[in-house]
Scaffold this active site. Structure first.
Site, short mmCIF file in Angstrom:
data_model
loop_
_atom_site.label_atom_id
_atom_site.label_comp_id
_atom_site.label_asym_id
_atom_site.label_seq_id
_atom_site.Cartn_x
_atom_site.Cartn_y
_atom_site.Cartn_z
CG HIS A 131 -1.87 -1.20 0.89
ND1 HIS A 131 -2.18 -1.64 2.26
CD2 HIS A 131 -3.03 -1.21 0.72
CE1 HIS A 131 -3.22 -2.87 2.29
NE2 HIS A 131 -3.41 -2.47 0.70
CE LYS A 137 -13.86 -6.97 3.38
NZ LYS A 137 -12.69 -6.66 3.86
NE ARG A 150 -2.45 -8.04 -4.82
CZ ARG A 150 -3.29 -8.41 -2.89
NH1 ARG A 150 -2.38 -8.71 -1.96
NH2 ARG A 150 -4.38 -8.49 -3.29
CB SER A 175 -4.18 -6.49 4.59
OG SER A 175 -3.86 -5.15 4.20
O1 PNS Z 1 -8.82 -3.06 0.35
P1 PNS Z 1 -9.76 -3.78 -0.54
O2 PNS Z 1 -10.78 -4.26 1.09
O3 PNS Z 1 -9.39 -4.25 -1.52
O4 PNS Z 1 -10.51 -2.34 -0.65
C1 PNS Z 1 -11.98 -3.22 -1.28
C2 PNS Z 1 -12.95 -1.69 -1.35
C3 PNS Z 1 -12.66 -0.68 -0.20
C4 PNS Z 1 -12.68 -0.33 -2.68
C5 PNS Z 1 -14.37 -1.85 -2.11
O5 PNS Z 1 -14.98 -2.45 -1.71
C6 PNS Z 1 -15.11 -0.23 -2.14
O6 PNS Z 1 -14.88 0.60 -2.96
N1 PNS Z 1 -16.11 -0.72 -1.24
C7 PNS Z 1 -16.95 0.52 -0.98
C8 PNS Z 1 -18.32 0.17 -1.19
C9 PNS Z 1 -18.86 0.16 -3.17
O7 PNS Z 1 -19.22 1.34 -3.85
N2 PNS Z 1 -19.19 -0.80 -3.76
C10 PNS Z 1 -19.10 -0.36 -5.05
C11 PNS Z 1 -17.63 -0.29 -5.54
S1 PNS Z 1 -17.41 -2.30 -6.96
#
Ligand code: PNS
Length: 161
Positions: free
Chosen positions: A17, A41, A90, A128
């Site tokens: 990150h 979560k 990645r 993570s």
């Molecule tokens: O680190 P992560 O868990 O891969 O991050 C995922 C994240 C936070 C980027 C994604 O889950 C997100 O954008 N969540 C917000 C809810 C949302 O907008 N969902 C629709 C987009 S697919």
């Protein structure tokens, strides 16, 4: 002013990150790192802890701010005036899911673009969840996460009497 948003769970922030934050923040005037508050979560670190670890790790990056959000990412992007969402890739296996999200987000906010940055090759294995698992099993996470996170992981996972 070009403002970008780098969203994630950051449970906890890793050197992968940090690589994206350093390189991404050099491309924009303002770079907002946003931690998702996701009630479905069960994270290891609280939202406050995750924001705090990120703030400590980004202290030498003046155009980076750290915040948290709940709800739709694109609504938050519009709220903070970000025209770009930055995502790290990645491996090819990340791409399917990230492309789907990028299409979804663009459907709802056509003025917000998603930009993908390839992670540094040496971080391509890092996540993570892997860091949490290694720490839980007593392995060393030195060099995989910022120094402050190593200490917090040790404190969080130390066996209790
Ligand atoms: O680190 P992560 O868990 O891969 O991050 C995922 C994240 C936070 C980027 C994604 O889950 C997100 O954008 N969540 C917000 C809810 C949302 O907008 N969902 C629709 C987009 S697919």
């Amino acid at each position: 002013m070009r403002r970008a948003l780098y969203p994630g769970s950051f449970d906890p922030v890793t050197m992968g990150h940090m690589d994206i934050i350093r390189r991404g923040s050099s491309m924009f005037d303002k770079f907002v790192v946003a931690v998702l508050l996701n009630p479905s979560k069960d994270p290891l670190f609280s939202i406050e802890e995750r924001v705090c670890m990120l703030k400590e790790a980004c202290v030498d990056l003046p155009n980076v701010s750290v915040d948290c959000f709940r709800g739709l990412l694109v609504s938050y992007a519009e709220q903070v005036g970000a025209s770009v969402i930055v995502k790290g890739l990645r491996a090819v296996s990340d791409f399917d899911y990230e492309l789907q999200q990028a299409h979804f987000n663009r459907q709802f906010a056509p003025n917000v673009d998603t930009v993908f940055l390839a992670t540094d090759a040496q971080n391509s294995f890092l996540s993570s969840s892997l860091v949490r698992e290694v720490a839980r099993l007593g392995g060393s996470v030195e060099g995989l996460v910022p120094a402050g996170v190593v200490q917090r992981l040790q404190g969080k996972l130390a066996p209790r009497e």
